[in-house]
Motif scaffolding. Structure first.
Motif, mmCIF file in Angstrom:
data_model
loop_
_atom_site.group_PDB
_atom_site.id
_atom_site.type_symbol
_atom_site.label_atom_id
_atom_site.label_comp_id
_atom_site.label_asym_id
_atom_site.label_seq_id
_atom_site.Cartn_x
_atom_site.Cartn_y
_atom_site.Cartn_z
ATOM 1 N N TYR A 254 0.814 -1.207 0.000
ATOM 2 C CA TYR A 254 0.000 0.000 0.000
ATOM 3 C C TYR A 254 0.855 1.268 0.000
ATOM 4 C CZ TYR A 254 0.841 1.388 4.837
ATOM 5 O OH TYR A 254 1.418 1.829 5.991
ATOM 6 N N ALA A 255 2.105 1.182 0.448
ATOM 7 C CA ALA A 255 2.949 2.372 0.565
ATOM 8 C C ALA A 255 3.109 3.064 -0.784
ATOM 9 C CB ALA A 255 4.306 1.998 1.148
ATOM 10 N N ALA A 256 3.306 2.287 -1.847
ATOM 11 C CA ALA A 256 3.452 2.895 -3.173
ATOM 12 C C ALA A 256 2.169 3.605 -3.586
ATOM 13 C CB ALA A 256 3.827 1.826 -4.193
ATOM 14 N N HIS A 257 1.019 3.007 -3.296
ATOM 15 C CA HIS A 257 -0.260 3.652 -3.615
ATOM 16 C C HIS A 257 -0.431 4.932 -2.796
ATOM 17 C CE1 HIS A 257 -1.535 0.183 -5.961
ATOM 18 N NE2 HIS A 257 -1.196 -0.600 -4.959
ATOM 19 N N ALA A 258 -0.039 4.886 -1.527
ATOM 20 C CA ALA A 258 -0.168 6.062 -0.663
ATOM 21 C C ALA A 258 0.723 7.192 -1.157
ATOM 22 C CB ALA A 258 0.182 5.686 0.774
ATOM 23 N N ARG A 259 1.957 6.851 -1.587
ATOM 24 C CA ARG A 259 2.868 7.889 -2.089
ATOM 25 C C ARG A 259 2.328 8.502 -3.379
ATOM 26 N NH1 ARG A 259 6.985 4.944 -2.415
ATOM 27 N NH2 ARG A 259 7.608 5.191 -0.245
ATOM 28 N N ALA A 260 1.762 7.685 -4.247
ATOM 29 C CA ALA A 260 1.177 8.214 -5.478
ATOM 30 C C ALA A 260 -0.016 9.112 -5.166
ATOM 31 C CB ALA A 260 0.745 7.060 -6.381
ATOM 32 N N ASP A 271 11.045 10.810 -2.281
ATOM 33 C CA ASP A 271 10.807 9.400 -2.607
ATOM 34 C C ASP A 271 10.944 8.508 -1.384
ATOM 35 O OD1 ASP A 271 10.363 10.082 -5.216
ATOM 36 O OD2 ASP A 271 12.426 9.686 -5.865
ATOM 37 N N SER A 272 11.738 8.933 -0.434
ATOM 38 C CA SER A 272 11.981 8.098 0.743
ATOM 39 C C SER A 272 10.890 8.234 1.802
ATOM 40 C CB SER A 272 13.328 8.474 1.378
ATOM 41 O OG SER A 272 13.327 9.859 1.751
ATOM 42 N N HIS A 273 9.949 9.155 1.587
ATOM 43 C CA HIS A 273 8.929 9.391 2.614
ATOM 44 C C HIS A 273 7.975 8.193 2.698
ATOM 45 C CE1 HIS A 273 6.253 11.691 5.213
ATOM 46 N NE2 HIS A 273 5.231 11.290 4.460
ATOM 47 N N GLU A 274 7.777 7.706 3.918
ATOM 48 C CA GLU A 274 6.876 6.586 4.143
ATOM 49 C C GLU A 274 5.592 7.100 4.791
ATOM 50 O OE1 GLU A 274 7.070 3.528 3.233
ATOM 51 O OE2 GLU A 274 9.105 3.621 2.387
#
Length: 721
Positions: A254-260, A271-274
């Motif tokens: 889900y982290a990639a979806h949240a970043r997008a 990019d490193s933000h979680e």
């Protein structure tokens, strides 16, 4: 934002204060405000005297002094600078900002709106959300205000006096309030951005002179919401977190979806933000399109039937709980783009489709007009996102939103290319939100049937008025519909409104009449029929004044502007055969009118006249004393006379001469318009023209009403594909 820099501005002549506005001290002697607060709206000239009060009235001492206008924008932007007669030293300085990201920002300001005025003007803390993407071609900021006043009964603007309020985001002054937007129920203001005027040479020179340096503009953006400690989280954040854990618990992708999602909503993150689930919940609780936008990328990744069902359930529960809107940010922007093109080419299509396809839905005000302006689309879409058209759908799937039904009808009436693009948009939204394909398909079939019909033209407005006896002030309930030539009626406003003052009823009636006028064309004078009970036939509805329609045209009673007539359908419920007699008189060939009052006429004598020598009379003119006239009026209506004219102010038969200018026995077809013209004359010169004509005009029956479209739900038992 410093309350000590708040400024109340009063401008006018040396004898009379004419305008109140707000301002903000941006330098020891300089006040920033809106330019129109300092000018006479009629002549455009600046007021000769300006008095100000510096400081918050509830936060310490204030200073009263004079001021003069020293700068306006060379391109006539609505902004100005005042020079105070006295210097006001306030610690600190103003920081100027320019929102450059797309994420909505929190804003605040201090002003003096009329809504907060009692004995004197009180300061109001304006606050809400500034959505940068809502700024249109005019380049103004939109301010979605959280605490907002209701419309005033006296017709004056509740926000009057708030113009000139400085708008702050992230502790930077980003703009100046210049006007309100009544299309959004007094909940939206517009502000002129600071970046459009602070780089003007004249403005910059004044800041150098009085503040010791030029204004420096900083680029600002919204701060990404992050989770607070568990004990401090709001109920919305807690509910959002529960829903997200039910959907994302155990997943590591889900982290990639949240970043997008964060980037799509306009926040800048490395990019490193979680983004943790609690942080994501904080974002969902603060942004109404966050969860739909997250589901746009998440849905294709959920391959299992159970996972997809959970996503649909989460979206449904979140919308029901007010955590999110229907559309993702991309869907919202795309549909606005599609609808703007439709509004430009066919501005009447969407309102017409809404009134017919959504006849049982409370429509937002822009859809109650004939033409839909592109600038009202955001309000329309956001309102309909939260409205469903049914509860019965297959296998417990979500109801079809009213927005999709409206767009399906709109698509069905468009050319193939435009219609296909709109239908494809509906398909994508339905697939993402879990709407059953059968449900959407039936709406599409309904839409095709609707588009194939040729609607009968509008003929008049029908408004039912009844007294709200429980209210302390004079108030009425009103229900408004549009009548068509084929006898069908389309509701225009809510089925039964809250109690309204006569002025408010008149304003709603005028708005409805203008809808009919747009369709019937400029040749015909619009006609409104007011339905009243028999004990309310004396109501002077035609004298109710809706106020001036704009700042240029003076006000006048509603009956002087449009043909306003009365009808008493209650009589048909009380008198058997009345409808038959009513129809017979209209079809009789229009015999000469019966004038009552030149000699004493009792009810028995009037009955004999209307059943013998004047059996075919369509019209009766009543003179005489009020106590006699009321009984004769009810008798005329009971015997099916469709047109009755009398003077509400007449006290005796001799007063009948007051109606001579109406030509009461002249051609019947022109009588409503002659009465309208007479009402205008009486309004202009009430002493010379004391008569107040009242006219019952009950239309000829237009035959049976055709069967309406059946817009039904899918059959129970249909299976999901």
């Amino acid at each position: 934002m410093d309350p000590r820099r708040l400024v109340l501005i009063r401008s006018g002549t040396t004898q009379l204060r004419r305008h109140v506005g707000s301002g903000y001290l941006v330098a020891p002697r300089l006040v920033l405000t809106a330019g129109h607060t300092l000018r006479d709206a009629e002549s455009g000239a600046c007021w000769e005297e300006i008095r100000v009060r510096v400081g918050h009235p509830g936060r310490g001492e204030t200073l009263r002094t004079g001021a003069e206008l020293i700068w306006t924008h060379p391109l006539d932007l609505d902004v100005a600078l005042l020079l105070l007669h006295d210097t006001v030293d306030v610690p600190g300085s103003v920081r100027w900002g320019h929102p450059v990201e797309t994420a909505p920002l929190r804003y605040e300001g201090l002003g003096f709106p009329l809504a907060s005025a009692e004995d004197s003007r009180d300061a109001e803390h304006l606050r809400g959300v500034l959505p940068p993407l809502s700024s249109g071609a005019r380049g103004l900021y939109v301010l979605d205000q959280e605490p907002a006043p209701d419309h005033r009964d006296d017709g004056r603007k509740a926000w009057g006096g708030a113009s000139g309020t400085a708008v702050f985001c992230e502790n930077h002054l980003v703009g100046v309030v210049i006007r309100d937007d009544q299309s959004y129920g007094n909940r939206r203001l517009h502000a002129l951005p600071a970046h459009r005027f602070i780089q003007d040479d004249g403005f910059e020179a004044l800041l150098r002179r009085y503040d010791g340096g030029p204004p420096r503009l900083a680029e600002i953006g919204a701060t990404l919401p992050t989770a607070r400690p568990a004990a401090e989280r709001s109920a919305a954040e807690q509910e959002a977190e529960r829903l997200l854990w039910s959907l994302l618990g155990g997943r590591i992708t889900y982290a990639a979806h949240a970043r997008a999602l964060v980037r799509r909503l306009g926040y800048s993150v490395p990019d490193s933000h979680e983004v943790t689930v609690p942080d994501l919940a904080a974002l969902v609780a603060s942004h109404p399109r966050a969860l739909p936008s997250l589901s746009t990328t998440l849905a294709p990744a959920l391959t299992g039937e159970g996972e997809r069902t959970r996503l649909t359930d989460v979206l449904t529960r979140a919308r029901a709980g007010g955590l999110c809107l229907l559309l993702s940010l991309d869907e919202y922007e795309h549909v606005l783009e599609l609808l703007r093109g439709i509004c430009e080419e066919q501005p009447t299509l969407i309102p017409r489709a809404a009134r017919e396809a959504l006849r049982y839905v409370w429509l937002p005000e822009p859809l109650n007009r004939t033409h839909l302006c592109a600038e009202d689309l955001e309000h329309v879409v956001e309102h309909l996102e939260s409205v469903s058209d049914s509860e019965r759908v297959p296998d417990g799937t979500p109801p079809v939103p009213a927005l999709l039904r409206l767009l399906e009808c709109t698509a069905a009436a468009l050319e193939e290319k435009s219609g296909t693009e709109l239908r494809n948009w509906c398909d994508r939204v339905a697939a993402r939100t879990g709407i059953h394909s059968v449900a959407l398909a039936e709406r599409r079939i309904d839409a095709g049937r609707w588009a194939a019909q040729r609607p009968s033209p509008l003929s008049r407005v029908v408004v039912e008025v009844s007294r709200a006896w429980t209210e302390t002030r004079e108030s009425y309930y009103c229900r408004i519909t549009l009548a068509r030539a084929d006898g069908t009626h389309t509701p225009l406003h809510e089925a039964e409104s809250a109690p309204r003052t006569p002025e408010e009823v008149a304003r709603r009636l005028r708005d409805a009449i203008e809808v009919v006028a747009d369709e019937t064309g400029p040749a015909a004078v619009p006609h409104a029929t007011v339905l009243v009970a028999r004990d309310s036939l004396h109501l002077p509805v035609d004298e109710w004044n809706p106020g001036a329609p704009n700042e240029f045209v003076p006000d006048q009673p509603i009956g002087a502007e449009f043909c306003i007539t009365l009808s008493c359908p209650e009589m048909s419920e009380l008198v058997r055969g009345r409808e038959r007699e009513h129809r017979r008189r209209w079809e009789s060939g229009h015999a000469g009118p019966l004038v009552v009052g030149d000699e004493p006429v009792t009810p028995p004598r009037l009955r004999r006249l209307l059943q013998t020598t004047h059996r075919d009379a369509v019209q009766v003119v009543l003179h005489g004393r009020p106590e006699q006239r009321d009984a004769l009026l009810e008798l005329c209506l009971a015997l099916g006379v469709p047109v009755v004219l009398w003077d509400r102010r007449a006290d005796c038969p001799a007063d009948g001469t007051g109606l001579q200018q109406v030509d009461p026995t002249g051609p019947l077809a022109g009588l409503p318009d002659r009465v309208r013209v007479f009402r205008g004359t009486a309004f202009d010169d009430p002493e010379t023209v004391p008569a107040r004509p009242a006219l019952v005009w009950e239309e000829h029956s237009l035959g049976p009403r055709p069967e309406s479209l059946t817009l039904q739900d899918p059959h129970e038992g249909a299976h999901a594909s």
